[in-house]
Design a protein around this motif. Structure first.
Motif, PDB file in Angstrom:
ATOM      1  N   UNK A 177       0.817  -1.215   0.000  1.00 48.97           N
ATOM      2  CA  UNK A 177       0.000   0.000   0.000  1.00 48.97           C
ATOM      3  C   UNK A 177       0.848   1.261   0.000  1.00 48.97           C
ATOM      4  N   UNK A 178       0.244   2.318  -0.496  1.00 51.72           N
ATOM      5  CA  UNK A 178       0.890   3.632  -0.546  1.00 51.72           C
ATOM      6  C   UNK A 178       0.008   4.626   0.209  1.00 51.72           C
ATOM      7  N   UNK A 179       0.582   5.292   1.183  1.00 47.23           N
ATOM      8  CA  UNK A 179      -0.166   6.270   1.985  1.00 47.23           C
ATOM      9  C   UNK A 179       0.035   7.673   1.423  1.00 47.23           C
ATOM     10  N   UNK A 180      -1.069   8.362   1.176  1.00 48.37           N
ATOM     11  CA  UNK A 180      -1.056   9.710   0.607  1.00 48.37           C
ATOM     12  C   UNK A 180      -1.826  10.655   1.503  1.00 48.37           C
TER      13      UNK A 180
ATOM     14  N   UNK B 247      -6.337  22.094   6.331  1.00 50.01           N
ATOM     15  CA  UNK B 247      -7.023  20.805   6.290  1.00 50.01           C
ATOM     16  C   UNK B 247      -6.130  19.771   5.608  1.00 50.01           C
ATOM     17  N   UNK B 248      -6.260  18.519   6.033  1.00 45.83           N
ATOM     18  CA  UNK B 248      -5.567  17.414   5.378  1.00 45.83           C
ATOM     19  C   UNK B 248      -6.443  16.178   5.445  1.00 45.83           C
ATOM     20  N   UNK B 249      -6.402  15.381   4.378  1.00 46.97           N
ATOM     21  CA  UNK B 249      -7.249  14.199   4.289  1.00 46.97           C
ATOM     22  C   UNK B 249      -6.410  13.040   3.738  1.00 46.97           C
ATOM     23  N   UNK B 250      -6.237  11.952   4.521  1.00 48.61           N
ATOM     24  CA  UNK B 250      -5.393  10.841   4.079  1.00 48.61           C
ATOM     25  C   UNK B 250      -6.113   9.896   3.109  1.00 48.61           C
ATOM     26  N   UNK B 251      -5.301   9.154   2.379  1.00 56.24           N
ATOM     27  CA  UNK B 251      -5.821   8.132   1.459  1.00 56.24           C
ATOM     28  C   UNK B 251      -4.755   7.047   1.313  1.00 56.24           C
ATOM     29  N   UNK B 252      -5.188   5.797   1.307  1.00 55.46           N
ATOM     30  CA  UNK B 252      -4.269   4.671   1.121  1.00 55.46           C
ATOM     31  C   UNK B 252      -4.704   3.861  -0.091  1.00 55.46           C
ATOM     32  N   UNK B 253      -3.766   3.666  -1.014  1.00 52.95           N
ATOM     33  CA  UNK B 253      -4.055   2.928  -2.242  1.00 52.95           C
ATOM     34  C   UNK B 253      -2.970   1.873  -2.443  1.00 52.95           C
ATOM     35  N   UNK B 254      -3.244   0.918  -3.313  1.00 58.08           N
ATOM     36  CA  UNK B 254      -2.260  -0.092  -3.659  1.00 58.08           C
ATOM     37  C   UNK B 254      -1.327   0.444  -4.735  1.00 58.08           C
TER      38      UNK B 254
ATOM     39  N   UNK C 193      -7.025   2.622 -10.813  1.00 60.51           N
ATOM     40  CA  UNK C 193      -8.204   3.477 -10.772  1.00 60.51           C
ATOM     41  C   UNK C 193      -7.810   4.951 -10.799  1.00 60.51           C
ATOM     42  N   UNK C 194      -8.781   5.791 -11.122  1.00 56.74           N
ATOM     43  CA  UNK C 194      -8.565   7.243 -11.166  1.00 56.74           C
ATOM     44  C   UNK C 194      -9.010   7.867  -9.847  1.00 56.74           C
ATOM     45  N   UNK C 195      -8.082   8.593  -9.209  1.00 58.34           N
ATOM     46  CA  UNK C 195      -8.379   9.256  -7.942  1.00 58.34           C
ATOM     47  C   UNK C 195      -8.187  10.776  -8.101  1.00 58.34           C
ATOM     48  N   UNK C 196      -8.973  11.520  -7.334  1.00 56.03           N
ATOM     49  CA  UNK C 196      -8.841  12.982  -7.351  1.00 56.03           C
ATOM     50  C   UNK C 196      -9.219  13.557  -5.997  1.00 56.03           C
TER      51      UNK C 196
ATOM     52  N   UNK D 104      -9.723  21.040  -8.223  1.00 56.29           N
ATOM     53  CA  UNK D 104      -9.475  19.604  -8.258  1.00 56.29           C
ATOM     54  C   UNK D 104      -8.009  19.311  -8.541  1.00 56.29           C
ATOM     55  N   UNK D 105      -7.455  18.342  -7.809  1.00 54.69           N
ATOM     56  CA  UNK D 105      -6.102  17.850  -8.052  1.00 54.69           C
ATOM     57  C   UNK D 105      -6.191  16.350  -8.312  1.00 54.69           C
ATOM     58  N   UNK D 106      -5.771  15.932  -9.522  1.00 55.47           N
ATOM     59  CA  UNK D 106      -5.824  14.516  -9.878  1.00 55.47           C
ATOM     60  C   UNK D 106      -4.572  13.798  -9.374  1.00 55.47           C
ATOM     61  N   UNK D 107      -4.726  12.548  -8.980  1.00 54.91           N
ATOM     62  CA  UNK D 107      -3.642  11.758  -8.417  1.00 54.91           C
ATOM     63  C   UNK D 107      -2.947  10.943  -9.498  1.00 54.91           C
ATOM     64  N   UNK D 108      -1.626  11.073  -9.558  1.00 54.09           N
ATOM     65  CA  UNK D 108      -0.802  10.254 -10.436  1.00 54.09           C
ATOM     66  C   UNK D 108      -0.092   9.211  -9.561  1.00 54.09           C
ATOM     67  N   UNK D 109      -0.671   8.003  -9.488  1.00 60.94           N
ATOM     68  CA  UNK D 109      -0.141   6.974  -8.602  1.00 60.94           C
ATOM     69  C   UNK D 109       1.266   6.576  -9.010  1.00 60.94           C
ATOM     70  N   UNK D 110       1.533   6.483 -10.304  1.00 61.78           N
ATOM     71  CA  UNK D 110       2.850   6.035 -10.762  1.00 61.78           C
ATOM     72  C   UNK D 110       3.951   7.013 -10.375  1.00 61.78           C
ATOM     73  N   UNK D 111       3.597   8.281 -10.199  1.00 61.82           N
ATOM     74  CA  UNK D 111       4.608   9.282  -9.841  1.00 61.82           C
ATOM     75  C   UNK D 111       4.868   9.315  -8.337  1.00 61.82           C
ATOM     76  N   UNK D 112       3.806   9.247  -7.534  1.00 59.45           N
ATOM     77  CA  UNK D 112       3.957   9.374  -6.086  1.00 59.45           C
ATOM     78  C   UNK D 112       4.138   8.041  -5.379  1.00 59.45           C
TER      79      UNK D 112
END
Length: 297
Positions: free
Chosen positions: A149-152, A185-192, A197-200, A211-219
């Motif tokens: 998992x990756x914590x964001x 403000x801060x809001x966590x998210x955990x992904x594999x 999938x597309x996250x924003x 809106x800020x889109x998430x680039x999983x491959x970069x982060x």
């Protein structure tokens, strides 16, 4: 029964007239835009004098006198916040505010010279422009999370009356709202790591959003040898610390060189001083012997 109903209706109408029961009209606008509070009330337009008041203290900020067809804006009232930003319409009695700021938010009431009872009430809310949310790697959580998992974390600063949300496609995952001003403000998210999938991350208020889109491959790329390749902020901190360490090392070397040089100079000066003393003693001894020989002769 019918007479009782009529009596209740008449009492309700009478109380509404006495206590000024009136619908509060909500108006929203973005900071910097202009807004017009339209009365649209023929009773107001027929009054000889129209008064606009602001806030719970009913501060007089503008008035129209139909008898002499003149209007006046009281810019010194309300701490001068409306200076050169108010405009009045003599025909409708409407009030316009230009270049709005968040401090313009509040209640605006229209009264007449005949009665202090509000003829119309507006609740104006001026929203500040929203920043774009920042999505970064949550290094502290990543160090303790599983290798799959990756914590964001999505963050914003100095915001108020907003909602911060994570979306997976069009589905809401989580959100947090705040009504205070100038808060972070801060809001966590955990992904594999292999999640496709597309996250924003979305920051919004009632009239706008960012809106800020998430680039999983970069982060969320994995790091070799258990080294966490987290956010850009961590890289900058490491770079700054390395630079400071380099500067400190150079400073120590310079100090050491200067100290060594000073020690050598002091040694040479001491050696020269001793040599001078020896020569002086030799000269004195030679002079003494010459004097002794001269006396014997």
């Amino acid at each position: 029964m019918f007479e009782t109903f009529i009596f209740i209706c008449l009492c309700s109408w009478s109380l509404a007239g006495v206590f000024g029961v009136d619908e509060v009209k909500s108006v929203s606008v973005m900071e910097g835009d202009s807004v017009t509070l339209n009365t649209d009330d023929t009773d107001i337009q027929r009054n000889d004098q129209i008064l606009w008041r602001f806030g719970h203290n009913n501060i007089l900020i503008a008035q129209i006198n139909r008898k002499n067809n003149k209007s006046k804006c009281h810019y010194n009232n309300a701490a001068g916040r409306f200076r050169d930003r108010l405009q009045l319409d003599h025909q409708t009695g409407s009030l316009s505010i230009t270049n709005t700021t968040t401090t313009d938010s509040g209640l605006y009431k229209v009264t007449s010279s005949r009665t202090e009872t509000p003829l119309s009430t507006f609740n104006l809310t001026v929203y500040a422009h929203l920043p774009v949310p920042v999505v970064s790697r949550d290094c502290a959580s990543s160090s303790s999370s599983s290798q799959q998992n990756c914590s964001l974390v999505c963050s914003v600063v100095n915001v108020g009356h907003v909602t911060l949300s994570w979306y997976k496609g069009n589905s809401l995952l989580s959100s947090i709202s705040v009504s205070d001003l100038s808060i972070s403000l801060s809001l966590p998210l955990e992904v594999e790591y292999q999640d496709k999938n597309s996250y924003s991350c979305v920051l919004n208020n009632p009239i706008s959003n960012q809106t800020q889109h998430l680039d999983i491959t970069q982060l969320c790329h994995t790091c070799e040898d258990n080294i966490h390749c987290c956010s850009f902020t961590e890289a900058v901190i490491r770079l700054v610390l390395s630079a400071l360490l380099g500067v400190a090392t150079v400073a120590v070397l310079v100090y050491d060189i200067r100290s060594t040089r000073s020690e050598l100079i002091r040694t040479e000066e001491t050696k020269h001083y001793h040599q001078t003393l020896v020569k002086s003693d030799q000269h004195y001894e030679l002079s003494r012997r010459m004097s002794s020989i001269y006396v014997q002769i």
